[in-house]
Write a protein that holds these residues in place. Sequence first.
Motif, PDB file in Angstrom:
ATOM      1  N   MET A 357      -8.569   6.947 -11.694  1.00 52.16           N
ATOM      2  CA  MET A 357      -7.842   5.797 -12.148  1.00 52.16           C
ATOM      3  C   MET A 357      -6.431   6.388 -12.794  1.00 52.16           C
ATOM      4  N   VAL A 358      -6.287   7.064 -13.760  1.00 53.37           N
ATOM      5  CA  VAL A 358      -5.588   8.182 -13.678  1.00 53.37           C
ATOM      6  C   VAL A 358      -5.285   9.525 -13.687  1.00 53.37           C
ATOM      7  N   LEU A 359      -6.502   9.622 -12.637  1.00 51.50           N
ATOM      8  CA  LEU A 359      -5.952  10.968 -12.425  1.00 51.50           C
ATOM      9  C   LEU A 359      -5.685  11.496 -11.628  1.00 51.50           C
ATOM     10  N   GLN A 360      -5.464  10.585 -10.478  1.00 46.75           N
ATOM     11  CA  GLN A 360      -5.217  10.682  -8.722  1.00 46.75           C
ATOM     12  C   GLN A 360      -3.977   9.860  -8.822  1.00 46.75           C
ATOM     13  N   PRO A 361      -2.319  10.904  -8.306  1.00 48.35           N
ATOM     14  CA  PRO A 361      -1.335  10.436  -7.646  1.00 48.35           C
ATOM     15  C   PRO A 361      -2.277   9.384  -6.800  1.00 48.35           C
ATOM     16  N   PHE A 362      -2.009   9.343  -6.146  1.00 49.98           N
ATOM     17  CA  PHE A 362      -2.073   9.101  -4.904  1.00 49.98           C
ATOM     18  C   PHE A 362      -3.837   8.550  -3.951  1.00 49.98           C
ATOM     19  N   GLY A 363      -3.932   7.309  -3.023  1.00 52.69           N
ATOM     20  CA  GLY A 363      -5.706   7.344  -2.868  1.00 52.69           C
ATOM     21  C   GLY A 363      -5.289   6.310  -2.471  1.00 52.69           C
ATOM     22  N   ALA A 364      -6.480   5.937  -1.727  1.00 47.94           N
ATOM     23  CA  ALA A 364      -6.607   4.695  -1.518  1.00 47.94           C
ATOM     24  C   ALA A 364      -8.415   4.730  -2.394  1.00 47.94           C
ATOM     25  N   GLY A 368      -7.035  -1.407  -8.249  1.00 45.90           N
ATOM     26  CA  GLY A 368      -5.790  -2.569  -7.054  1.00 45.90           C
ATOM     27  C   GLY A 368      -4.509  -2.315  -8.055  1.00 45.90           C
ATOM     28  N   PHE A 369      -4.689  -1.918  -8.409  1.00 38.24           N
ATOM     29  CA  PHE A 369      -2.884  -1.776  -9.555  1.00 38.24           C
ATOM     30  C   PHE A 369      -2.447  -0.338  -8.394  1.00 38.24           C
ATOM     31  N   ALA A 370      -1.623  -0.894  -7.312  1.00 32.41           N
ATOM     32  CA  ALA A 370      -1.331   0.472  -6.557  1.00 32.41           C
ATOM     33  C   ALA A 370      -0.486  -0.786  -5.415  1.00 32.41           C
ATOM     34  N   GLN A 371       0.888   1.020  -4.985  1.00 22.80           N
ATOM     35  CA  GLN A 371       1.725  -0.313  -4.332  1.00 22.80           C
ATOM     36  C   GLN A 371       1.753   1.216  -2.649  1.00 22.80           C
ATOM     37  N   THR A 372       1.408   0.299  -1.681  1.00 22.99           N
ATOM     38  CA  THR A 372       2.204   1.110  -0.544  1.00 22.99           C
ATOM     39  C   THR A 372       3.005   1.969  -0.210  1.00 22.99           C
ATOM     40  N   THR A 373       3.731   3.629  -0.307  1.00 25.10           N
ATOM     41  CA  THR A 373       4.770   3.488  -0.484  1.00 25.10           C
ATOM     42  C   THR A 373       4.904   4.239   0.984  1.00 25.10           C
ATOM     43  N   ASP A 441      13.182  -3.084 -14.173  1.00 21.47           N
ATOM     44  CA  ASP A 441      13.662  -4.242 -13.908  1.00 21.47           C
ATOM     45  C   ASP A 441      12.571  -4.597 -13.192  1.00 21.47           C
ATOM     46  N   PRO A 442      12.496  -6.146 -12.837  1.00 20.40           N
ATOM     47  CA  PRO A 442      10.941  -6.670 -12.159  1.00 20.40           C
ATOM     48  C   PRO A 442      10.433  -5.939 -11.090  1.00 20.40           C
ATOM     49  N   GLN A 443       8.930  -5.464 -11.129  1.00 17.02           N
ATOM     50  CA  GLN A 443       8.551  -5.017 -10.150  1.00 17.02           C
ATOM     51  C   GLN A 443       7.653  -6.030  -9.269  1.00 17.02           C
ATOM     52  N   THR A 444       6.593  -5.848  -8.018  1.00 23.88           N
ATOM     53  CA  THR A 444       5.669  -6.208  -7.193  1.00 23.88           C
ATOM     54  C   THR A 444       4.911  -5.236  -6.800  1.00 23.88           C
ATOM     55  N   TYR A 445       3.748  -5.663  -6.896  1.00 27.35           N
ATOM     56  CA  TYR A 445       2.889  -4.843  -6.067  1.00 27.35           C
ATOM     57  C   TYR A 445       1.700  -6.211  -5.174  1.00 27.35           C
ATOM     58  N   VAL A 446       1.626  -4.718  -4.254  1.00 27.55           N
ATOM     59  CA  VAL A 446       0.445  -5.768  -2.957  1.00 27.55           C
ATOM     60  C   VAL A 446      -0.517  -5.053  -3.589  1.00 27.55           C
ATOM     61  N   ARG A 447      -1.432  -5.572  -3.867  1.00 31.28           N
ATOM     62  CA  ARG A 447      -2.559  -4.609  -3.407  1.00 31.28           C
ATOM     63  C   ARG A 447      -3.269  -4.557  -2.496  1.00 31.28           C
ATOM     64  N   PRO A 448      -3.407  -3.027  -2.574  1.00 32.11           N
ATOM     65  CA  PRO A 448      -4.598  -3.164  -0.926  1.00 32.11           C
ATOM     66  C   PRO A 448      -5.944  -3.561  -0.605  1.00 32.11           C
TER      67      PRO A 448
END
Length: 461
Positions: A357-364, A368-373, A441-448
């Motif tokens: 959760m705190v070691l990998q920058p990307f990945g499924a 749940g605190f993640a955002q598609t980029t 600034d306000p940010q939104t995330y949509v859980r994958p």
Amino acid sequence: MLNNGNLWWIVPFASLAGRASGQDSPAPPPATAQTGCVSGDCHGSVLGRSFMHAPTAQQKCAACHVATDAAKHEFQLAAAPDQLCVTCHSIKKFDFSHEPVKAGQCIGCHDPHGSQFRSLLKADPLGDLCRSCHDAGAYSDRRFVHEPVASQACILCHESHGSWRPHLLASDTRSLCLSCHSAVAEGVSSARHVHSPLLNTPCTRCHDPHASDHAAQLKENPQSLCLSCHTGMAEQLSTSSTVHGAVAQEQACLNCHSGHDAEFPALLERRPIDLCLQCHSQPLSDAKGRTLPNMAALLQDNPFHHGPIREGDCTACHDAHASSHFRLLEHEYPPEFYAPFTLDRYALCFNCHVREMVLQPFGAGITGFAQTTPDGLLNLHYVHVHKEKKGRTCRACHEVHASQRPFHIRESVPFGEEGWALELNFTQTQTGGKCAPACHDPQTYVRPGKSLLKTDSEDLP
Ligand code: HEC
Ligand code: HEC
Ligand code: HEC
Ligand code: HEC
Ligand code: HEC
Ligand code: HEC
Ligand code: HEC
Ligand code: HEC
Ligand code: HEC
Ligand code: HEC
Ligand code: HEC
Ligand code: HEC
Ligand code: HEC
């Protein structure tokens, strides 16, 4: 210990003649015969007592008194004072004999003629007998005197002549104590958890049989007593930077533990959480004078309880005794709002939660605190926490005990030296959330993936 004022009786008997013919008394008749000593005004006082010594009752005075000078009415004991009684009585030999018995000082306790007390005792054996030699004031300066001692009933525990055990004890210490304290034996045999010294150590290891300055007749204050065996705990207390107030104040260890037995593991009187909340149901001040919240109220006001708290286990994270980590925590956890990232700093949380959760920058499948980029699924925990300098600690977003919302997202967070409340302005949705903190600034995330929320709360859009 001994009352020397009582040693008059070791004066050789011959000198009693002088007393008997003292000026106040009428002159005795010449003792030409050893009979008729009790007649008229003479020596009536040696008879007529509730319990009479057989030879005296039979007026066989000469068995013990022989005239040395009949004309002067002078007498001597029939044998040396320390031999007189044992000419007729044989005294059992013990490994441990009471000093006056060994010395033949039988009349320290017995009246050779008769007495109002049984066994020709000079005083009440459940009263003054022992204190005629043993200092009656010995225990009066103690705050708590054991009831049978206070009532001078020494013979309920001690033999008066001798014993096969040290200190003239009437039986082995444990049976002796349990003969009156049967409830203790019942506790030990029925409780689920028993303190091992109760089974194999004399009760007097912890209790003073006579008197004490500590409640429950304890030999020392509870903390010193417990630490005298629990040296590992003593070491922990002396080497930790914070010692829990509960360990030192009031009853110390007994605030939480039983000395004998308990229904809960580790000799706890109650479930850990109930123990904790018995004190933490009001605001308390820590060692630095900062106010600790009323935890009972906090748990009551915030419906979402962190997993270990739902299990009633505050000690999953806190050491009940002492710790060198912030807030008595079992493992490292940063006390600040910002902290440079190292995994070690979060040992507490990652003792239970997955560290990816705190070691990998990307990945499924990491969080749940993640955002598609465009670069893939960005782990927003990594983004916030894993920073060389101003990494946000978990407390920036999470409550650790209980919260108003799922995922223990907090409403505001204490910030800066003053600890002013920084609003998170977090809006939770079924599929993620939006936050508008002062940080950015306000940010939104949509859980994958699908909704992770366990509740279908109406508040959530
Ligand atoms: C079993 C031994 C024994 C017998 C029997 C006995 N005495 Fe004594 N008596 C003593 C001893 C020992 C003392 C000294 C210690 C004391 O006074 O307690 C004593 C003390 C005395 C004294 C002086 C102190 C006092 O108590 O007044 C008198 C008087 C006396 N006895 C009279 C008698 C007479 C009279 C009889 C018989 C009726 C008698 N005794 C029978 C052992 C005996
Ligand atoms: C001359 C023999 C004789 C001498 C000396 C003697 N006694 Fe005794 N004593 C007896 C007799 C006899 C009894 C009664 C025994 C019985 O009833 O079983 C007795 C009984 C006793 C009892 C038991 C009383 C009771 O009520 O149970 C005590 C205590 C006692 N004696 C103490 C002493 C002491 C102390 C001395 C020394 C001062 C002493 N005796 C000297 C003969 C003697
Ligand atoms: C410290 C006090 C004390 C001394 C000293 C003492 N006794 Fe006793 N004795 C007692 C008591 C108390 C009893 C009653 C025991 C009981 O009921 O448990 C007793 C009981 C007795 C009895 C009757 C019961 C029995 O055990 O046979 C005799 C006899 C007796 N003692 C003799 C002696 C003689 C002899 C001496 C000296 C060698 C002596 N005592 C010294 C306290 C003492
Ligand atoms: C006549 C005096 C006298 C009387 C009465 C007396 N004692 Fe003692 N006692 C002594 C002496 C002397 C010692 C040995 C010195 C010491 O330990 O203080 C002693 C020692 C003891 C000890 C310590 C034994 C040990 O090995 O540690 C106990 C326990 C004791 N007595 C109990 C009693 C009891 C119980 C009574 C009453 C039934 C009693 N005493 C009455 C004189 C007496
Ligand atoms: C509830 C039982 C009990 C009663 C009652 C009791 N004792 Fe003790 N006593 C003990 C025990 C047990 C020990 C042995 C202490 C140890 O092992 O540390 C002892 C030891 C002693 C000792 C020797 C060691 C010491 O502490 O000095 C003396 C003397 C003594 N007692 C006197 C008395 C006198 C006098 C009385 C009555 C005022 C009395 N005891 C009442 C249980 C008792
Ligand atoms: C002759 C009976 C008797 C004997 C033997 C006895 N006790 Fe006691 N004990 C009492 C009484 C009576 C009390 C006061 C009432 C109560 O609290 O239960 C008491 C009180 C206590 C207390 C304090 C309870 C409290 O709440 O403050 C402790 C601890 C204790 N005893 C331990 C012992 C130990 C240890 C022994 C053995 C050395 C022992 N007792 C032997 C009768 C006895
Ligand atoms: C390891 C130390 C220890 C030993 C050994 C020990 N106790 Fe205790 N005992 C305590 C402590 C501590 C308390 C006070 C408990 C409390 O306040 O919760 C206590 C309380 C008591 C009490 C008063 C409260 C109650 O439970 O009734 C009695 C009576 C008692 N003990 C008797 C005994 C007897 C009898 C023995 C031996 C069989 C014994 N203790 C052995 C530590 C001990
Ligand atoms: C006479 C030595 C002794 C004293 C005094 C003593 N303990 Fe213990 N204690 C032990 C021993 C032995 C064990 C069992 C071995 C172990 O688990 O370390 C034990 C175990 C424990 C345990 C663990 C029980 C478990 O189930 O894990 C606790 C908690 C405890 N003691 C608390 C206390 C407290 C609180 C006190 C003071 C009231 C105290 N002890 C006084 C010897 C002692
Ligand atoms: C605030 C409540 C509390 C106080 C006060 C407290 N304990 Fe504990 N203790 C606990 C709890 C809860 C556990 C079991 C959970 C754990 O292992 O951390 C425990 C476990 C223990 C254990 C067994 C496990 C271990 O860590 O070795 C011992 C021994 C022990 N305590 C001794 C003591 C002693 C000695 C004192 C006093 C100096 C004391 N405790 C004070 C709550 C407390
Ligand atoms: C007997 C009362 C009492 C009990 C029971 C108690 N506490 Fe405490 N606690 C205090 C006091 C007083 C303080 C503040 C003073 C201090 O720790 O120096 C405190 C402080 C704390 C702190 C903050 C420590 C710091 O200095 O930062 C934590 C965390 C804590 N307790 C957790 C617990 C837990 C977990 C339990 C249950 C295992 C518990 N307490 C049971 C009285 C208690
Ligand atoms: C999941 C781990 C965890 C559990 C379980 C836990 N705590 Fe804490 N506790 C913490 C952390 C982390 C802190 C520091 C919070 C901060 O400063 O952000 C803390 C702080 C505290 C404080 C200090 C006040 C504060 O808010 O900083 C007290 C008091 C406290 N906890 C008591 C308890 C009690 C009582 C329980 C059981 C009801 C408990 N804790 C359960 C992790 C936990
Ligand atoms: C002793 C183990 C333990 C520790 C330490 C711990 N947690 Fe937890 N945490 C849990 C459990 C169990 C859950 C509940 C999981 C569930 O309901 O599926 C949980 C749930 C959570 C949740 C909500 C997850 C959800 O699905 O609702 C968050 C956020 C969280 N923990 C944060 C933290 C933080 C931040 C720390 C460090 C301060 C921490 N935890 C330390 C065991 C722990
Ligand atoms: C910037 C805010 C923020 C920080 C800092 C943060 N979290 Fe979270 N965390 C969240 C949010 C928002 C969620 C909810 C995700 C969702 O909606 O599914 C979450 C969810 C979680 C969960 C639930 C499982 C999951 O991954 O979705 C755990 C466990 C968790 N966080 C632990 C931690 C720990 C441990 C730390 C510190 C190392 C931490 N969080 C730091 C915002 C944060």
